[in-house]
Design a protein around this motif. Structure first.
Motif, mmCIF file in Angstrom:
data_model
loop_
_atom_site.group_PDB
_atom_site.id
_atom_site.type_symbol
_atom_site.label_atom_id
_atom_site.label_comp_id
_atom_site.label_asym_id
_atom_site.label_seq_id
_atom_site.Cartn_x
_atom_site.Cartn_y
_atom_site.Cartn_z
ATOM 1 N N TYR A 138 0.833 -1.212 0.000
ATOM 2 C CA TYR A 138 0.000 0.000 0.000
ATOM 3 C C TYR A 138 0.865 1.259 0.000
ATOM 4 O O TYR A 138 0.586 2.218 -0.736
ATOM 5 C CB TYR A 138 -0.913 -0.023 1.229
ATOM 6 C CG TYR A 138 -1.644 1.280 1.484
ATOM 7 C CD1 TYR A 138 -2.658 1.710 0.625
ATOM 8 C CD2 TYR A 138 -1.321 2.065 2.595
ATOM 9 C CE1 TYR A 138 -3.337 2.902 0.864
ATOM 10 C CE2 TYR A 138 -1.991 3.254 2.845
ATOM 11 C CZ TYR A 138 -2.985 3.675 1.981
ATOM 12 O OH TYR A 138 -3.654 4.855 2.211
ATOM 13 N N ARG A 139 1.934 1.262 0.799
ATOM 14 C CA ARG A 139 2.790 2.444 0.926
ATOM 15 C C ARG A 139 3.764 2.585 -0.248
ATOM 16 O O ARG A 139 4.233 3.681 -0.536
ATOM 17 C CB ARG A 139 3.572 2.380 2.239
ATOM 18 C CG ARG A 139 2.751 2.624 3.478
ATOM 19 C CD ARG A 139 2.187 4.027 3.519
ATOM 20 N NE ARG A 139 3.245 5.040 3.510
ATOM 21 C CZ ARG A 139 3.824 5.516 4.599
ATOM 22 N NH1 ARG A 139 3.456 5.065 5.805
ATOM 23 N NH2 ARG A 139 4.759 6.430 4.498
ATOM 24 N N ASP A 140 4.104 1.478 -0.892
ATOM 25 C CA ASP A 140 5.069 1.511 -1.996
ATOM 26 C C ASP A 140 4.388 1.038 -3.281
ATOM 27 O O ASP A 140 4.368 -0.167 -3.569
ATOM 28 C CB ASP A 140 6.273 0.619 -1.664
ATOM 29 C CG ASP A 140 7.387 0.748 -2.696
ATOM 30 O OD1 ASP A 140 7.172 1.409 -3.733
ATOM 31 O OD2 ASP A 140 8.473 0.175 -2.463
ATOM 32 N N PRO A 141 3.839 1.961 -4.086
ATOM 33 C CA PRO A 141 3.111 1.580 -5.303
ATOM 34 C C PRO A 141 3.949 0.783 -6.297
ATOM 35 O O PRO A 141 3.400 0.047 -7.118
ATOM 36 C CB PRO A 141 2.695 2.934 -5.897
ATOM 37 C CG PRO A 141 2.720 3.888 -4.748
ATOM 38 C CD PRO A 141 3.841 3.408 -3.863
ATOM 39 N N GLU A 142 5.287 0.920 -6.225
ATOM 40 C CA GLU A 142 6.140 0.192 -7.161
ATOM 41 C C GLU A 142 6.081 -1.312 -6.929
ATOM 42 O O GLU A 142 6.434 -2.093 -7.824
ATOM 43 C CB GLU A 142 7.587 0.680 -7.049
ATOM 44 C CG GLU A 142 7.800 2.096 -7.572
ATOM 45 C CD GLU A 142 9.263 2.463 -7.617
ATOM 46 O OE1 GLU A 142 10.109 1.556 -7.447
ATOM 47 O OE2 GLU A 142 9.580 3.644 -7.812
ATOM 48 N N LEU A 143 5.659 -1.723 -5.744
ATOM 49 C CA LEU A 143 5.532 -3.157 -5.464
ATOM 50 C C LEU A 143 4.267 -3.744 -6.063
ATOM 51 O O LEU A 143 4.167 -4.960 -6.249
ATOM 52 C CB LEU A 143 5.534 -3.405 -3.954
ATOM 53 C CG LEU A 143 6.846 -3.163 -3.195
ATOM 54 C CD1 LEU A 143 6.613 -3.309 -1.696
ATOM 55 C CD2 LEU A 143 7.931 -4.135 -3.664
ATOM 56 N N ALA A 144 3.286 -2.893 -6.335
ATOM 57 C CA ALA A 144 1.968 -3.351 -6.779
ATOM 58 C C ALA A 144 1.917 -3.556 -8.289
ATOM 59 O O ALA A 144 2.736 -3.019 -9.043
ATOM 60 C CB ALA A 144 0.897 -2.355 -6.356
#
Length: 212
Positions: A138-144
């Protein structure tokens, strides 16, 4: 921008470990059949004498299945992984592989308060790991896989799940004659998550219809 690393190997490894853990649950029950035969017990007598072990097995099967489903739903939204995501996933697996041991302890000690409390604490810890991984995505969009894949409502839903499990743990530890029934709270948490997810999907569909 981090280099995209597919989480497929991490997911495959995780699924394999969970499959082994959920299979191990039944092994103590298979041993009961040989013991019952030595004691000349009939099949109904064997089941009646070991109903708590059977109940513990069924409960743990549902609990591990629910935890795996939550993990599966989360990693469908994960497009890449980080060092910390892998670490939290490994800690989550630690609590999963401990559950067969906790199941046997709860069964052997016939729902002893300490055994039940310890069992619920392990499930709570695994849920905290899931919540931590969800919050990271949620905090790191690059993971999504895409922006907003994990929503604020998803994070809140995980917090509610943790609160329900904490309530179960408090009941197990501090409320006489209720602690064994507190295990039933372990099968509830996914209900509100499904409700929130369906509500969000309905809102997205309504917005798409309005835009069209």
């Amino acid at each position: 921008m981090r280099t995209k690393k597919s989480p497929s190997r991490l997911v495959a490894f995780t699924d394999a470990v969970v499959a082994i853990a959920i299979t191990l649950l039944v092994l103590p029950l298979t041993d009961l059949v040989a013991e019952g035969a030595k004691e000349n017990l009939s099949a109904p007598e064997l089941i009646a004498d070991h109903k708590w072990q059977i109940y513990s097995f069924l409960l743990s099967f549902v609990v591990i299945a629910r935890l795996w489903l939550s993990h599966h739903q989360l990693f469908e939204k994960v497009g890449t992984h980080s060092r910390w995501l892998i670490r939290w996933n490994m800690v989550w697996l630690l609590f999963i592989v401990v559950l067969p041991f906790q199941t046997e302890m709860t069964a052997v000690f016939n729902g002893d308060r300490f055994a039940v409390g310890f069992y619920i604490a392990v499930v709570l810890a695994s849920e905290i790991c899931l919540a931590a991984m969800e919050f990271m995505v949620y905090r790191d969009p690059e993971l999504a896989t895409e922006p907003g894949a994990v929503s604020r409502q998803d994070v809140i839903g995980s917090a509610v799940t943790g609160a329900i499990l904490l309530l179960a743990l408090l009941l197990a530890v501090f409320v006489p004659d209720v602690y064994s029934y507190s295990l039933l709270l372990l099968v509830i948490p996914n209900t509100h998550k499904r409700f929130v997810r369906r509500r969000n999907e309905k809102r997205v569909a309504e917005k798409a219809t309005e835009a069209a």
